[in-house]
Scaffold this motif. Structure first.
Motif, PDB file in Angstrom:
ATOM      1  N   UNK A 113       0.822  -1.211   0.000  1.00  0.00           N
ATOM      2  CA  UNK A 113       0.000   0.000   0.000  1.00  0.00           C
ATOM      3  C   UNK A 113       0.856   1.261   0.000  1.00  0.00           C
ATOM      4  N   UNK A 114       1.960   1.255   0.741  1.00  0.00           N
ATOM      5  CA  UNK A 114       2.807   2.452   0.849  1.00  0.00           C
ATOM      6  C   UNK A 114       4.235   2.098   0.448  1.00  0.00           C
ATOM      7  N   UNK A 179       2.365  -2.079   9.726  1.00  0.00           N
ATOM      8  CA  UNK A 179       1.314  -1.138   9.308  1.00  0.00           C
ATOM      9  C   UNK A 179       1.060  -1.237   7.809  1.00  0.00           C
ATOM     10  N   UNK A 180       2.138  -1.280   7.057  1.00  0.00           N
ATOM     11  CA  UNK A 180       2.056  -1.370   5.608  1.00  0.00           C
ATOM     12  C   UNK A 180       1.320  -2.635   5.184  1.00  0.00           C
ATOM     13  N   UNK A 183      -2.580  -2.515   5.889  1.00  0.00           N
ATOM     14  CA  UNK A 183      -3.315  -1.722   4.900  1.00  0.00           C
ATOM     15  C   UNK A 183      -3.296  -2.428   3.547  1.00  0.00           C
ATOM     16  N   UNK A 187      -6.690  -3.307   1.614  1.00  0.00           N
ATOM     17  CA  UNK A 187      -7.073  -2.455   0.498  1.00  0.00           C
ATOM     18  C   UNK A 187      -6.641  -2.958  -0.873  1.00  0.00           C
TER      19      UNK A 187
ATOM     20  N   UNK B   5     -10.979   5.779  -6.833  1.00  0.00           N
ATOM     21  CA  UNK B   5     -10.096   5.260  -7.866  1.00  0.00           C
ATOM     22  C   UNK B   5     -10.348   6.006  -9.173  1.00  0.00           C
ATOM     23  N   UNK B   9      -3.501   6.584 -14.424  1.00  0.00           N
ATOM     24  CA  UNK B   9      -2.614   5.515 -13.995  1.00  0.00           C
ATOM     25  C   UNK B   9      -2.208   5.684 -12.530  1.00  0.00           C
ATOM     26  N   UNK B  11      -1.915   5.749  -8.757  1.00  0.00           N
ATOM     27  CA  UNK B  11      -2.682   5.016  -7.767  1.00  0.00           C
ATOM     28  C   UNK B  11      -2.873   5.892  -6.532  1.00  0.00           C
ATOM     29  N   UNK B  13      -5.265   5.988  -2.897  1.00  0.00           N
ATOM     30  CA  UNK B  13      -6.260   5.307  -2.090  1.00  0.00           C
ATOM     31  C   UNK B  13      -6.406   6.062  -0.766  1.00  0.00           C
ATOM     32  N   UNK B  15      -8.827   6.002   1.462  1.00  0.00           N
ATOM     33  CA  UNK B  15      -9.257   5.174   2.586  1.00  0.00           C
ATOM     34  C   UNK B  15      -8.062   4.412   3.160  1.00  0.00           C
ATOM     35  N   UNK B  16      -7.227   3.866   2.277  1.00  0.00           N
ATOM     36  CA  UNK B  16      -6.042   3.151   2.730  1.00  0.00           C
ATOM     37  C   UNK B  16      -5.114   4.076   3.495  1.00  0.00           C
ATOM     38  N   UNK B  17      -4.957   5.293   2.984  1.00  0.00           N
ATOM     39  CA  UNK B  17      -4.082   6.262   3.635  1.00  0.00           C
ATOM     40  C   UNK B  17      -4.581   6.597   5.037  1.00  0.00           C
ATOM     41  N   UNK B  20      -4.023   3.642   7.360  1.00  0.00           N
ATOM     42  CA  UNK B  20      -2.638   3.618   7.804  1.00  0.00           C
ATOM     43  C   UNK B  20      -2.394   4.604   8.928  1.00  0.00           C
TER      44      UNK B  20
END
Lengths: 535, 205
Positions: A113-114, A179-180, A183, A187, B5, B9, B11, B13, B15-17, B20
């Protein structure tokens, strides 16, 4: 041989991309596969250093009396051995190497994710490791053991603060990786990959990541307190200032026991991938394995007190911790039953990864059952702080996590490097490693039962035959490890090209080329079937 | 939460951010949780000493700092709404106020610590070592907890400074404000921890 080496096919992640070439191209890459391989290289180096230190200790213990070093050097030696092996090898171990490389591929994602945070975690790992190595120079290396028990860690004149700072930085790196991964799993799963269609290695990484995130901060703050005590004389854990050393032990083990599960859960996950592939059989009890991973992560959080049965705790606490320790054996045993049941009636292919896997199960069971001896209140009083404990945790950490790592590196090697290792040499190396391991650690159980205390550089004559056999085992083990590493390094350079799916596996990583292309998949992945649908 | 989304190209996110960031906040809470545990143990053990030692702290400055942080939490929350409504200048003003309040908090802390150190009430000083065990522990905890919190204030200020630059460059706008929201979440955490530190250290006497 080298003249026949064929180049890797173009288009893999090994090809230069981005603006930097060569080593800089690796050091600035946020590709999860490159980061996984960078972890592998670092961990391999640290592991060999740790092995060397262990070998020197066994050389000293070959015969009674001082041979090559004095007691203080020996204290420093087992401390560094512990710090390197625990914080720099086995805790990052499978999750940083194979987790980084395979988690995104196995869930059908392009990366974690990150990705930039991922690279940052690697740099933190490198920074922490560098600090740990530096603690050995300038003054005396730390001599407290890897547990940094107070009040000795507060008073010791050696470089404890530096080593503690290293452990703190390494812990921070571990938190960010966890953490990575959480997520990523939440996701980034491919279309159609529901939670219960996710392969079991990602599941184990997910459970592990929660422990990394929820347990590591506790040891982080504890280590900061130790540094503050040493520099500012605050006295949290120093009885002469009103502090409480038992409190240190609690805070330390609140993290450091779950840390054992940070080590072993991804190992179990890797083994759970290898067994269905090498038996060509659907994994037995998929959901039970998932739930047992989560149960181990959950209950494992509540058993730390069993490290302190002799330190001073109320009887009720001791009984509660002992009970919970026995409870955590249940999900572990469920996994063992599931592995065995998966093999039943399978068409088993006995190759190097599978040999390491079955020796993992064998050793993990010995380590686990002897853990119950230690978790029982009465027997623990007898064997506490003896070689029995040393043997127990080496059976779990090395015989369990270490062997699972060896199994995983052989299993995934063709995918990671695009080349096959030499099967015959791999099998021979396994036989030497396995015999060396047994010869090295099994006598320690007997030594411990007969009262040999741990962390001593000398011993009474009645223990000499046990120590002698154990030391011989250490040398055999080291030969085996050298042979294994040689085989793998040679294969990475000149091995035969690997097909995309050498073991006929069903999970997603076997559906892409070996080595995988830069973004793993050429098109968006859609998952319809269960990960282990063998005929 | 609508799907963010985009078809491009790149990416992204949100919600993901945010997920985290929340997980990171858990780890911060647990980091301080360890300290609160140590505080609880020693408070139970040295109840009277803690009672006496807490009188040395200046409740007025502590209360002012609490107020500053509460207002700053409000202003940063308002700045997110302002960005959502495309009021860039107003958002920048609100972020500057947040930054300024955080700075004043540190200035107060500086004077507070300075006075304690002037009176030789710091860990390891000759004076403190002559006090009772409970008082040693109280001042140790006071400096350690507020010190660690002050480090978090500085980290928070760095984050606020970073998002201010991003707002200025239009990298953060009404369509893309997750970095600002994450900075806000972090700042609320810093505020929240102080909300617990203030009564535990200053008020329970």
């Amino acid at each position: 041989m080298t003249s026949k080496t064929t180049a890797l096919p173009p288009g893999s992640f090994f090809d230069q991309q981005g603006k930097y070439k060569g080593i800089l191209g690796w050091l600035t890459s946020t590709d999860h596969k490159r980061i996984g391989i960078m972890y592998l290289m670092c961990i391999l180096v640290f592991f060999l250093v740790g092995v060397t230190l262990g070998g020197i200790m066994k050389l000293e213990l070959l015969r009674p009396g001082a041979q090559y070093m004095d007691a203080q050097t020996y204290n420093g030696m087992f401390t560094v051995h512990g710090i390197i092996m625990i914080f720099m090898v086995v805790i990052p171990g499978l999750s940083a190497v194979f987790g980084n490389f395979f988690l995104p591929i196995m869930i059908g994602a392009k990366d974690v994710a990150f990705p930039r945070l991922n690279l940052f975690s690697w740099y933190l790992f490198l920074l922490g490791s560098t600090i740990a190595v530096l603690s050995q120079f300038g003054g005396n290396g730390p001599d407290t053991g890897w547990t940094f028990y107070a009040p000795y860690a507060i008073n010791s004149k050696t470089n404890v603060s530096t080593a503690v700072l290293a452990a703190f930085v390494l812990g921070f790196s571990s938190i960010l990786t966890g953490l990575n991964f959480i997520v990523t799993v939440h996701r980034m799963r491919a279309k159609g990959m529901t939670w219960f269609k996710m392969p079991l290695f990602p599941w184990s990484l997910y459970a592990t990541a929660w422990i990394q995130v929820l347990a590591t901060p506790i040891v982080g703050i504890t280590l900061l307190m130790v540094i503050a005590e040493r520099t500012l004389r605050i006295g949290f854990f120093d009885p002469s200032l009103g502090g409480d050393p038992i409190l240190y032990q609690h805070l330390f083990w609140i993290y450091s026991h779950p840390a054992v599960y940070i080590m072993i859960l991804p190992a179990m996950g890797a083994v759970t991938e290898i067994i269905p592939t090498f038996c060509q059989r659907k994994v037995f009890g998929y959901q039970a394995i998932v739930l047992s991973s989560l149960a181990i992560a959950g209950v494992g959080y509540l058993v730390w007190g069993h490290h302190m049965f002799t330190s001073g705790m109320s009887d009720f606490s001791r009984m509660a911790f002992s009970f919970l320790t026995f409870i955590v054996a249940i999900p572990s045993a469920i996994k063992v039953f599931n592995w065995i049941a998966t093999m039943y009636k399978g068409s088993i292919l006995i190759k190097t990864p599978f040999l390491y896997t079955i020796s993992f199960i064998f050793q993990f069971m010995i380590g686990g059952l002897t853990g119950l001896t230690l978790g029982a209140l009465a027997t623990d009083i007898h064997v506490h702080d003896t070689y029995y404990v040393v043997a127990h945790f080496h059976y779990i950490v090395f015989g369990g996590m270490g062997f699972a790592f060896f199994a995983a590196i052989h299993y995934w090697f063709p995918k990671m490097f695009g080349r096959m290792y030499d099967e015959k040499l791999g099998t021979v190396a396994w036989a030497i490693v396995f015999s060396g391991f047994t010869l090295l650690y099994f006598p320690m159980f007997i030594l411990g039962l007969r009262g040999m205390p741990r962390r001593y550089f000398d011993y009474l004559p009645e223990y000499s035959s046990g120590h002698f056999i154990s030391s011989i085992g250490a040398f055999v083990l080291i030969i085996g490890i050298i042979l294994m590493v040689y085989n793998l390094v040679k294969a990475a350079r000149t091995g035969e090209l690997a097909p995309a799916n050498p073991w006929n596996g069903r999970t997603l990583e076997w559906k892409v080329a070996s080595p995988p292309p830069l973004e793993n998949f050429d098109h968006d992945v859609e998952v319809t079937e269960h990960p282990y649908d063998y005929e | 939460m609508e799907q963010n989304h985009s078809t491009t190209h790149e990416h992204r996110d949100d919600t993901g951010s945010k997920l985290g960031m929340w997980i990171f906040i858990f780890t911060e809470l647990l980091l301080f949780g360890g300290l609160f545990l140590v505080y609880a143990v020693f408070r139970a053990k040295y109840f009277e000493d803690f009672h006496i030692a807490a009188h040395q702290l200046n409740v007025f400055i502590g209360a002012v700092n609490t107020l500053l942080l509460l207002i700053s939490s409000m202003t940063i929350a308002m700045s997110i709404t302002a960005i959502q409504k495309n009021h860039k200048k107003f958002a920048l003003l609100l972020l500057s106020i947040t930054f300024f309040l955080a700075f004043i908090f540190l200035v107060n802390k500086y004077f507070e610590w300075g006075l304690k150190i002037h009176h030789h009430l710091y860990p390891g000083s000759d004076l403190v070592l002559t006090l009772t065990h409970g008082e040693i522990m109280f001042f140790g905890l006071y400096f350690f907890m507020t010190g660690l919190h002050a480090i978090h204030i500085i980290v928070g200020m760095t984050l606020i400074g970073y998002v201010m630059v991003q707002v200025k460059n239009d990298r953060i706008n009404s369509g893309n404000f997750q970095h600002l929201e994450n900075a806000g979440l972090y700042w609320h955490l810093v505020d929240l921890i102080w909300i617990f530190l203030f009564p535990l250290l200053y008020l329970i006497t």
